[in-house]
Scaffold this active site. Structure first.
Site, mmCIF file in Angstrom:
data_model
loop_
_atom_site.group_PDB
_atom_site.id
_atom_site.type_symbol
_atom_site.label_atom_id
_atom_site.label_comp_id
_atom_site.label_asym_id
_atom_site.label_seq_id
_atom_site.Cartn_x
_atom_site.Cartn_y
_atom_site.Cartn_z
ATOM 1 C CG ASN A 190 59.097 115.871 68.772
ATOM 2 O OD1 ASN A 190 58.167 116.662 68.922
ATOM 3 N ND2 ASN A 190 60.299 116.279 68.398
ATOM 4 C CG HIS A 244 56.188 106.496 52.604
ATOM 5 N ND1 HIS A 244 55.159 107.072 53.297
ATOM 6 C CD2 HIS A 244 57.198 107.409 52.598
ATOM 7 C CE1 HIS A 244 55.521 108.277 53.714
ATOM 8 N NE2 HIS A 244 56.750 108.514 53.291
#
Length: 560
Positions: free
Chosen positions: A415, A460
């Site tokens: 989440n 990243h």
């Protein structure tokens, strides 16, 4: 009975004077009438009153909690119904766009890409923090961070005054970090203008030839090759070459490299959303219906979203005071980060860099880096995902401000990944995860999730490697190892406060590891520099073998 009732009060008033201890009937009468028993001195029992008040307070707290839960449930149901209603309205608008298509073409379009009903729906809504800051209790937390910034400023001024004997108001680190800024602006202009012209022209030329051509596959391969060549050379190679050739400092590097990634994601979304329209046209149909207007593409390049649509929900007016406030908060966050590095990072790492980096030093370094790492995390979220994106959204009257969700309430890392950065998550979900499932006919969901993690981790790590000037895949390992494990272990079925505590503990520790290891490697690359490094030297972490006390190198600007 009337005389009896009239005499009863007098009897009671008389009973207040003397209460026999053995009068059981009197005690029962007092309990029946609900009166509080009184001691012999005529005062009310304090213990009984306190216990009654505590019980009432406890009932009020339970009632408050129930009311808040009911209110939260009703608000969520209301928002869900509004989103569903807006989605149904959006579907009618989409049907008018493709009204010129036949049933056969619409069927072909549905098999070519995921259905429009399952795609990203944009609705007018505010950012979550804008709503929360209207609550005084939440706004107090914002005031606490401002107070902490004031203390950082005073602490820096006092320490500089004690050490130097005068007030030092220089911003050496800030000036160094944003060095060679004119070159950054010129490079960005070249990147943006090329992104403005090349993808749109390629799409227009291909769309004008594709419906009437007998060599559709050849034209598609040629246009796709030209697009990949443009993205590889102009958007991929040019910014990286400018950064490495001129040795740009970190902040300037981040501006160029992050804009490079953003423009590449934007152009991919623009092509990905418009190609199926052109392919669904009849052989002799004009492509003007499928190719959007140039103004729509310009708006998309500036809009705070990575998902292309011809039209977005718009607010009626621009609040310039709101824009000024958000940009001032971005500037304040920038100075906040400066003082965090000056007060919490540079003094610590200057000392640690002079020592051998063993296990003991690493443990101390990680735990000392947790506080600045967490503060930098909060500042990056607040400055970019809230202030910067909301400022541009307000100037463009962009209605959908859900750039993030309540990630701080997450009880699972799954989440957290979905709610931390909704803008990037939507792009990864629709153009990596769902397209991978579509190509594999929904047979490899675990592999699709692995591809998403890999793409995110590689991008990243690429950004950090180019901006810092060295390859040290700490973030890549955290993404691919701990991130994948936590995504499956701390999944959505994990509920309860304890899982939120575990999530925050892991997040704090991860930030400490990142700040510690990357800072150590940054100082090691400067204290133990190699004049002609080999390829192995570029890949091997230098902080593991660097001994600064035996090196006579001069401190770099960022280390002072």
């Amino acid at each position: 009975m009337v005389k009896e009732g009239a005499g009863t009060p007098r009897n009671r008033r008389g009973a207040h004077k003397v209460v026999p201890s053995s009068d059981q009937d009197g005690t029962g009468a007092e309990r029946a009438t609900g009166e509080v028993p009184c001691p012999s001195n005529g005062t009310v029992e304090v213990e009984h009153i306190i216990s009654t008040k505590l019980q009432l307070k406890k009932k009020a707290e339970h009632l408050k909690a129930d009311l808040m839960r009911q209110f939260d449930t009703q608000v969520n149901e209301l928002m869900d119904s509004l989103i569903e209603e807006s989605a149904s309205l959006g579907s009618t608008h989409v049907s008018t766009v493709f009204q010129c298509l036949s049933d056969k073409e619409k069927s072909k379009l549905r098999h070519t890409q995921p259905s429009q009903a399952q795609s990203k729906q944009f609705v007018i809504r505010r950012s979550l923090l804008d709503d929360l800051f209207e609550v005084n209790h939440i706004r107090t937390i914002y005031h606490m961070f401002i107070a902490l910034l004031i203390l950082f400023i005073f602490s820096t001024l006092v320490v500089d005054f004690i050490d130097e004997g005068r007030l030092v108001l220089e911003f050496d680190l800030l000036v160094y970090a944003f060095g060679q800024f004119p070159l950054v602006v010129v490079t960005w202009m070249c990147m943006f203008l090329s992104s403005l012209v090349v993808p749109y022209v390629l799409l227009g030329v291909w769309a004008s030839v594709y419906p009437t051509s007998n060599y559709r596959a050849l034209w598609t391969a040629l246009a796709g090759s030209l697009l990949l060549l443009y993205q590889g050379l102009c958007l991929g190679f040019l910014p990286t070459y400018v950064v490495l050739k001129n040795g740009l400092p970190p902040a300037s590097c981040f501006i160029l490299i992050l804009e490079q990634v953003r423009l590449m994601m934007k152009t991919h979304s623009f092509i990905r959303e418009n190609v199926p329209r052109v392919r669904s046209l009849e052989p002799n149909k004009t492509s003007s219906v499928a190719v959007p207007q140039f103004t729509q593409y310009i708006y998309f390049l500036f809009a705070p979203t990575l998902i292309y649509r011809d039209n977005y929900p718009r607010n009626p007016c621009i609040r310039w005071g709101y824009v000024a406030t958000k940009f001032s908060q971005v500037l304040g966050s920038l100075f906040y980060a400066y003082y965090i590095f000056v007060r919490l990072c540079i003094p610590q790492f200057r000392i640690i860099s002079m020592q051998l980096f063993d296990l003991r030093a690493m443990v101390l370094c990680v735990f000392n880096s947790i506080l600045p790492g967490v503060l930098v995390l909060f500042l990056a979220f607040f400055a970019f995902l809230h202030c910067w994106l909301n400022a541009f959204a307000e100037m463009l009257r962009f209605g959908d401000r859900m750039f993030y969700k309540d990630w701080w309430n997450s009880t699972s890392f799954a989440n957290y990944y979905r709610t931390w950065n909704v803008v990037v998550h939507d792009w990864l979900y629709y153009y990596v995860y769902r397209d991978f499932l579509w190509m594999t006919q929904k047979r490899f969901r675990a592999a699709a999730m692995l591809v998403v993690f890999t793409v995110s981790a590689v991008v990243h790590e690429y950004v950090l490697a180019i901006c810092f000037g060295f390859f040290y895949p700490v973030l890549f390992c955290i993404f691919m190892c701990f991130g994948m494990v936590f995504n499956f272990v701390l999944h959505d079925r994990r509920k309860g406060p304890i899982w939120n505590v575990i999530m925050w503990t892991s997040l704090f520790l991860g930030q400490g590891v990142l700040i510690c290891l990357y800072s150590q490697e940054w100082y090691a690359r400067r204290y133990c520099s190699i004049e002609e490094p080999s390829f192995i030297d570029l890949l091997k972490p230098r902080s593991w073998t660097c001994h600064p006390e035996t090196n006579t190198a001069v401190d770099p600007p960022a280390a002072k």
